[in-house]
Design a protein around this motif. Structure first.
Motif, PDB file in Angstrom:
ATOM      1  N   THR A  14       0.617  -1.291   0.205  1.00  0.00           N
ATOM      2  CA  THR A  14      -0.052   0.061   0.146  1.00  0.00           C
ATOM      3  C   THR A  14       0.757   1.035   0.013  1.00  0.00           C
ATOM      4  OG1 THR A  14      -0.250   0.001   2.196  1.00  0.00           O
ATOM      5  CG2 THR A  14      -1.861  -1.210   1.165  1.00  0.00           C
ATOM      6  N   THR A  15       0.458   2.525  -0.667  1.00  0.00           N
ATOM      7  CA  THR A  15       0.979   3.562  -0.349  1.00  0.00           C
ATOM      8  C   THR A  15       0.681   5.449  -0.369  1.00  0.00           C
ATOM      9  OG1 THR A  15       0.516   3.873  -2.981  1.00  0.00           O
ATOM     10  CG2 THR A  15       2.272   2.690  -2.990  1.00  0.00           C
ATOM     11  N   GLN A  16       1.526   5.959   0.306  1.00  0.00           N
ATOM     12  CA  GLN A  16       1.206   6.952   0.838  1.00  0.00           C
ATOM     13  C   GLN A  16       1.562   7.859   0.371  1.00  0.00           C
ATOM     14  OE1 GLN A  16       0.067   6.849   5.232  1.00  0.00           O
ATOM     15  NE2 GLN A  16       0.456   9.384   5.089  1.00  0.00           N
ATOM     16  N   TYR A  17       1.724   9.622  -0.166  1.00  0.00           N
ATOM     17  CA  TYR A  17       1.933  10.713  -0.300  1.00  0.00           C
ATOM     18  C   TYR A  17       2.038  10.956   0.468  1.00  0.00           C
ATOM     19  CZ  TYR A  17       3.073  15.298  -2.575  1.00  0.00           C
ATOM     20  OH  TYR A  17       3.319  16.055  -2.780  1.00  0.00           O
ATOM     21  N   VAL A  18       3.013  11.813   0.421  1.00  0.00           N
ATOM     22  CA  VAL A  18       3.916  12.432   2.147  1.00  0.00           C
ATOM     23  C   VAL A  18       4.134  14.008   2.104  1.00  0.00           C
ATOM     24  CG1 VAL A  18       4.978  12.251   4.360  1.00  0.00           C
ATOM     25  CG2 VAL A  18       4.881  10.543   3.311  1.00  0.00           C
ATOM     26  N   PRO A  19       3.489  15.113   2.380  1.00  0.00           N
ATOM     27  CA  PRO A  19       3.134  16.243   1.674  1.00  0.00           C
ATOM     28  C   PRO A  19       4.011  17.203   2.836  1.00  0.00           C
ATOM     29  CG  PRO A  19       1.054  15.440   2.534  1.00  0.00           C
ATOM     30  CD  PRO A  19       2.091  14.398   2.606  1.00  0.00           C
ATOM     31  N   SER A  20       4.354  15.984   3.875  1.00  0.00           N
ATOM     32  CA  SER A  20       5.495  17.411   4.874  1.00  0.00           C
ATOM     33  C   SER A  20       6.522  16.879   4.769  1.00  0.00           C
ATOM     34  CB  SER A  20       5.002  16.604   6.427  1.00  0.00           C
ATOM     35  OG  SER A  20       4.938  15.073   6.306  1.00  0.00           O
ATOM     36  N   GLN A  21       6.899  16.446   3.996  1.00  0.00           N
ATOM     37  CA  GLN A  21       8.306  15.859   3.199  1.00  0.00           C
ATOM     38  C   GLN A  21       8.869  16.626   2.206  1.00  0.00           C
ATOM     39  OE1 GLN A  21      10.310  12.373   4.663  1.00  0.00           O
ATOM     40  NE2 GLN A  21       9.287  11.884   6.217  1.00  0.00           N
ATOM     41  N   SER A  22       7.338  16.542   1.751  1.00  0.00           N
ATOM     42  CA  SER A  22       7.551  17.249  -0.054  1.00  0.00           C
ATOM     43  C   SER A  22       7.779  18.304  -0.343  1.00  0.00           C
ATOM     44  CB  SER A  22       6.207  16.488  -0.847  1.00  0.00           C
ATOM     45  OG  SER A  22       5.861  14.853  -0.810  1.00  0.00           O
ATOM     46  N   MET A  23       8.240  18.928  -2.121  1.00  0.00           N
ATOM     47  CA  MET A  23       7.908  20.164  -1.828  1.00  0.00           C
ATOM     48  C   MET A  23       7.953  20.609  -3.782  1.00  0.00           C
ATOM     49  SD  MET A  23      11.535  22.983  -1.081  1.00  0.00           S
ATOM     50  CE  MET A  23      11.040  22.475   0.874  1.00  0.00           C
ATOM     51  N   PRO A  24       6.200  20.161  -3.885  1.00  0.00           N
ATOM     52  CA  PRO A  24       6.273  19.803  -5.308  1.00  0.00           C
ATOM     53  C   PRO A  24       7.151  20.898  -6.448  1.00  0.00           C
ATOM     54  CG  PRO A  24       4.604  19.429  -4.425  1.00  0.00           C
ATOM     55  CD  PRO A  24       5.337  19.956  -2.847  1.00  0.00           C
ATOM     56  N   TYR A  29       8.927  14.692  -5.200  1.00  0.00           N
ATOM     57  CA  TYR A  29       7.784  14.129  -4.414  1.00  0.00           C
ATOM     58  C   TYR A  29       8.070  13.064  -3.467  1.00  0.00           C
ATOM     59  CZ  TYR A  29       5.794  17.401  -7.779  1.00  0.00           C
ATOM     60  OH  TYR A  29       5.435  18.297  -8.409  1.00  0.00           O
ATOM     61  N   VAL A  30       7.782  13.011  -2.558  1.00  0.00           N
ATOM     62  CA  VAL A  30       7.507  12.062  -0.927  1.00  0.00           C
ATOM     63  C   VAL A  30       6.658  10.113  -1.087  1.00  0.00           C
ATOM     64  CG1 VAL A  30       8.751  11.201   1.234  1.00  0.00           C
ATOM     65  CG2 VAL A  30       9.917  13.295  -0.095  1.00  0.00           C
ATOM     66  N   PHE A  31       7.164   9.931  -0.709  1.00  0.00           N
ATOM     67  CA  PHE A  31       5.794   8.535  -1.156  1.00  0.00           C
ATOM     68  C   PHE A  31       6.614   7.656   0.305  1.00  0.00           C
ATOM     69  CE2 PHE A  31       5.520  10.408  -5.158  1.00  0.00           C
ATOM     70  CZ  PHE A  31       4.485  10.807  -5.422  1.00  0.00           C
ATOM     71  N   ALA A  32       5.528   7.221   0.683  1.00  0.00           N
ATOM     72  CA  ALA A  32       6.076   6.080   1.639  1.00  0.00           C
ATOM     73  C   ALA A  32       4.977   4.706   1.055  1.00  0.00           C
ATOM     74  CB  ALA A  32       4.921   6.591   3.476  1.00  0.00           C
ATOM     75  N   TYR A  33       5.751   3.876   1.511  1.00  0.00           N
ATOM     76  CA  TYR A  33       4.760   2.684   1.232  1.00  0.00           C
ATOM     77  C   TYR A  33       5.136   1.459   1.929  1.00  0.00           C
ATOM     78  CZ  TYR A  33       9.435   1.381  -0.787  1.00  0.00           C
ATOM     79  OH  TYR A  33      11.291   0.847  -0.795  1.00  0.00           O
ATOM     80  N   PRO A  93       5.272  13.773  -9.624  1.00  0.00           N
ATOM     81  CA  PRO A  93       3.888  13.559  -8.671  1.00  0.00           C
ATOM     82  C   PRO A  93       3.600  12.005  -8.963  1.00  0.00           C
ATOM     83  CG  PRO A  93       2.946  15.103 -10.636  1.00  0.00           C
ATOM     84  CD  PRO A  93       5.074  15.187 -11.068  1.00  0.00           C
ATOM     85  N   ARG A  94       3.975  11.419 -10.172  1.00  0.00           N
ATOM     86  CA  ARG A  94       3.413  10.208 -10.654  1.00  0.00           C
ATOM     87  C   ARG A  94       4.543   9.492 -10.484  1.00  0.00           C
ATOM     88  NH1 ARG A  94      -1.996   9.347 -10.578  1.00  0.00           N
ATOM     89  NH2 ARG A  94      -1.809   7.573 -11.843  1.00  0.00           N
ATOM     90  N   GLY A  95       3.718   7.744 -10.382  1.00  0.00           N
ATOM     91  CA  GLY A  95       5.252   6.840 -10.995  1.00  0.00           C
ATOM     92  C   GLY A  95       4.589   5.863 -10.676  1.00  0.00           C
ATOM     93  N   THR A  96       6.022   4.666 -10.579  1.00  0.00           N
ATOM     94  CA  THR A  96       4.830   2.655 -10.173  1.00  0.00           C
ATOM     95  C   THR A  96       6.440   2.378  -9.904  1.00  0.00           C
ATOM     96  OG1 THR A  96       5.756   2.739 -12.051  1.00  0.00           O
ATOM     97  CG2 THR A  96       3.861   3.090 -12.175  1.00  0.00           C
ATOM     98  N   MET A  97       6.921   1.454  -9.540  1.00  0.00           N
ATOM     99  CA  MET A  97       7.394   0.021  -8.780  1.00  0.00           C
ATOM    100  C   MET A  97       7.625  -0.479  -8.849  1.00  0.00           C
ATOM    101  SD  MET A  97       8.406   2.336  -5.169  1.00  0.00           S
ATOM    102  CE  MET A  97       9.662   1.002  -5.176  1.00  0.00           C
ATOM    103  N   HIS A  98       7.806  -2.104  -9.206  1.00  0.00           N
ATOM    104  CA  HIS A  98       8.000  -2.966  -9.295  1.00  0.00           C
ATOM    105  C   HIS A  98       8.859  -3.985  -8.766  1.00  0.00           C
ATOM    106  CE1 HIS A  98       9.046  -2.763 -12.789  1.00  0.00           C
ATOM    107  NE2 HIS A  98       9.226  -4.250 -12.646  1.00  0.00           N
ATOM    108  N   GLY A  99       9.063  -4.925  -8.387  1.00  0.00           N
ATOM    109  CA  GLY A  99      10.603  -6.035  -8.001  1.00  0.00           C
ATOM    110  C   GLY A  99      10.434  -7.019  -7.862  1.00  0.00           C
ATOM    111  N   THR A 100      11.665  -7.391  -6.791  1.00  0.00           N
ATOM    112  CA  THR A 100      11.229  -8.801  -6.158  1.00  0.00           C
ATOM    113  C   THR A 100      12.228  -8.956  -5.102  1.00  0.00           C
ATOM    114  OG1 THR A 100      13.311  -9.439  -7.520  1.00  0.00           O
ATOM    115  CG2 THR A 100      11.359 -10.604  -8.353  1.00  0.00           C
ATOM    116  N   TYR A 101      11.906  -9.896  -4.256  1.00  0.00           N
ATOM    117  CA  TYR A 101      12.481 -10.558  -3.102  1.00  0.00           C
ATOM    118  C   TYR A 101      12.922 -12.158  -3.284  1.00  0.00           C
ATOM    119  CZ  TYR A 101      10.290  -7.014  -0.616  1.00  0.00           C
ATOM    120  OH  TYR A 101       9.184  -5.463  -0.209  1.00  0.00           O
TER     121      TYR A 101
END
Length: 128
Positions: A14-24, A29-33, A93-101
């Motif tokens: 799940t993801t969340q935008y972090v406005p307090s650490q972002s500066m457009p 743009y900071v995101f937490a996952y 302001p937008r992007g994607t992530m994917h990967g493997t463990y």
């Protein structure tokens, strides 16, 4: 939310935008996952390495590889889970992530890559 299951290892993100650490205005743009890795299989497995592919809104790709997650290499017995939160900084302001463990079964069987299904990082109300 994204979900993938590989050899009994379920990965939910799940993801969340972090406005307090972002500066457009500075293209920051900071995101937490938050990732939850659950062992729904019949044998224990240890997470040894991670591989992330991060793509920003301009198509710029960054790959991140390394040992474990948040400084740990958890072993998950059947029915157990491990959850952690991390972050990502993009220039768009937008992007994607994917990967493997990379997972190592306790039986000594062959290692396998547990898939992390693609998920979107998006500032609320941002356009493509």
């Amino acid at each position: 939310m994204s979900t993938a299951i590989t050899n009994g290892i379920r990965v939910n993100v799940t993801t969340q935008y972090v406005p307090s650490q972002s500066m457009p205005s500075a293209r920051r743009y900071v995101f937490a996952y938050t990732v939850r890795i659950s062992n729904e299989g019949s044998e224990a497995a240890q997470l040894r390495t991670r591989h992330w592919i991060i793509t920003d809104g301009n198509g710029k790709v960054e790959e991140v590889r390394g040992p474990g997650v948040v400084g740990k290499q958890p072993t998950l017995r059947p029915g157990e889970h491990f959850e952690y939160t991390s972050g990502c900084v993009l220039e768009t302001p937008r992007g994607t992530m994917h990967g493997t463990y990379q997972m190592f079964p306790s039986s000594g069987g062959p290692a396998f890559d547990a898939e992390i299904a693609p998920f979107t990082l998006a500032m609320p109300y941002s356009l493509n």
